[in-house]
Design a protein around this motif. Sequence first.
Motif, PDB file in Angstrom:
ATOM      1  N   ALA A  13       0.835  -1.206   0.000  1.00 16.78           N
ATOM      2  CA  ALA A  13       0.000   0.000   0.000  1.00 16.78           C
ATOM      3  C   ALA A  13       0.865   1.250   0.000  1.00 16.78           C
ATOM      4  O   ALA A  13       0.593   2.213  -0.731  1.00 16.78           O
ATOM      5  N   LEU A  14       1.930   1.259   0.789  1.00 14.11           N
ATOM      6  CA  LEU A  14       2.839   2.405   0.832  1.00 14.11           C
ATOM      7  C   LEU A  14       3.569   2.578  -0.490  1.00 14.11           C
ATOM      8  O   LEU A  14       3.761   3.700  -0.960  1.00 14.11           O
ATOM      9  N   ARG A  15       3.983   1.487  -1.103  1.00 12.45           N
ATOM     10  CA  ARG A  15       4.666   1.564  -2.389  1.00 12.45           C
ATOM     11  C   ARG A  15       3.752   2.187  -3.438  1.00 12.45           C
ATOM     12  O   ARG A  15       4.151   3.064  -4.196  1.00 12.45           O
ATOM     13  N   LYS A  16       2.503   1.740  -3.478  1.00  9.24           N
ATOM     14  CA  LYS A  16       1.548   2.290  -4.445  1.00  9.24           C
ATOM     15  C   LYS A  16       1.252   3.766  -4.162  1.00  9.24           C
ATOM     16  O   LYS A  16       1.142   4.568  -5.086  1.00  9.24           O
ATOM     17  N   ALA A  17       1.123   4.121  -2.893  1.00  2.00           N
ATOM     18  CA  ALA A  17       0.867   5.518  -2.533  1.00  2.00           C
ATOM     19  C   ALA A  17       2.036   6.401  -2.956  1.00  2.00           C
ATOM     20  O   ALA A  17       1.842   7.493  -3.503  1.00  2.00           O
ATOM     21  N   GLN A  18       3.252   5.933  -2.718  1.00  2.00           N
ATOM     22  CA  GLN A  18       4.424   6.707  -3.108  1.00  2.00           C
ATOM     23  C   GLN A  18       4.506   6.865  -4.616  1.00  2.00           C
ATOM     24  O   GLN A  18       4.840   7.935  -5.116  1.00  2.00           O
ATOM     25  N   ALA A  19       4.175   5.835  -5.353  1.00  4.71           N
ATOM     26  CA  ALA A  19       4.188   5.918  -6.818  1.00  4.71           C
ATOM     27  C   ALA A  19       3.158   6.940  -7.297  1.00  4.71           C
ATOM     28  O   ALA A  19       3.424   7.720  -8.215  1.00  4.71           O
ATOM     29  N   TYR A  20       1.995   6.953  -6.675  1.00  6.39           N
ATOM     30  CA  TYR A  20       0.952   7.905  -7.052  1.00  6.39           C
ATOM     31  C   TYR A  20       1.403   9.339  -6.763  1.00  6.39           C
ATOM     32  O   TYR A  20       1.296  10.222  -7.613  1.00  6.39           O
ATOM     33  N   ILE A  21       1.923   9.573  -5.564  1.00  6.42           N
ATOM     34  CA  ILE A  21       2.377  10.914  -5.183  1.00  6.42           C
ATOM     35  C   ILE A  21       3.513  11.361  -6.093  1.00  6.42           C
ATOM     36  O   ILE A  21       3.560  12.508  -6.531  1.00  6.42           O
ATOM     37  N   ALA A  22       4.428  10.462  -6.398  1.00  3.31           N
ATOM     38  CA  ALA A  22       5.569  10.805  -7.250  1.00  3.31           C
ATOM     39  C   ALA A  22       5.145  11.128  -8.674  1.00  3.31           C
ATOM     40  O   ALA A  22       5.815  11.877  -9.376  1.00  3.31           O
ATOM     41  N   SER A  23       4.019  10.575  -9.105  1.00  3.04           N
ATOM     42  CA  SER A  23       3.565  10.826 -10.479  1.00  3.04           C
ATOM     43  C   SER A  23       2.899  12.198 -10.616  1.00  3.04           C
ATOM     44  O   SER A  23       2.575  12.621 -11.710  1.00  3.04           O
TER      45      SER A  23
END
Length: 122
Positions: A13-23
């Motif tokens: 969940a954290l990995r996906k959240a970070q990918a979203y924020i980074a995009s």
Amino acid sequence: MPVLHCGSAIAEALRKAQAYIASRPETDCGYQTLVSSDVTFASATPIETVFLTAYVLVSLKGQKCNREMQAAARRAGKWLLGERDPGGYWSFYGQRSRRLGDAMSVPPDVDDTVCVMSALEQ
């Protein structure tokens, strides 16, 4: 110390959240929210806001950020600097307030200014 210890589910969940924020932001702009005069938001328009952008940056402080997230934070910080009012303060919509017309005009205020100050502080 984290309260929850759910192992791989939280890590994913954290990995996906970070990918979203980074995009986001995709370019030199702020993070977006939706505005609408319709309470159902059927005709909502995405718009960058000073407050949301600053809030995201403040929330990232102390996080282990990968290069992509660091780059997104730099873009957002650069955008925030450009949204400062000529008097040196920030408002919810930033410089965009002037372009949105009277209905969306928000004068510079203390809460948005302090949020940006905290976000930009290294």
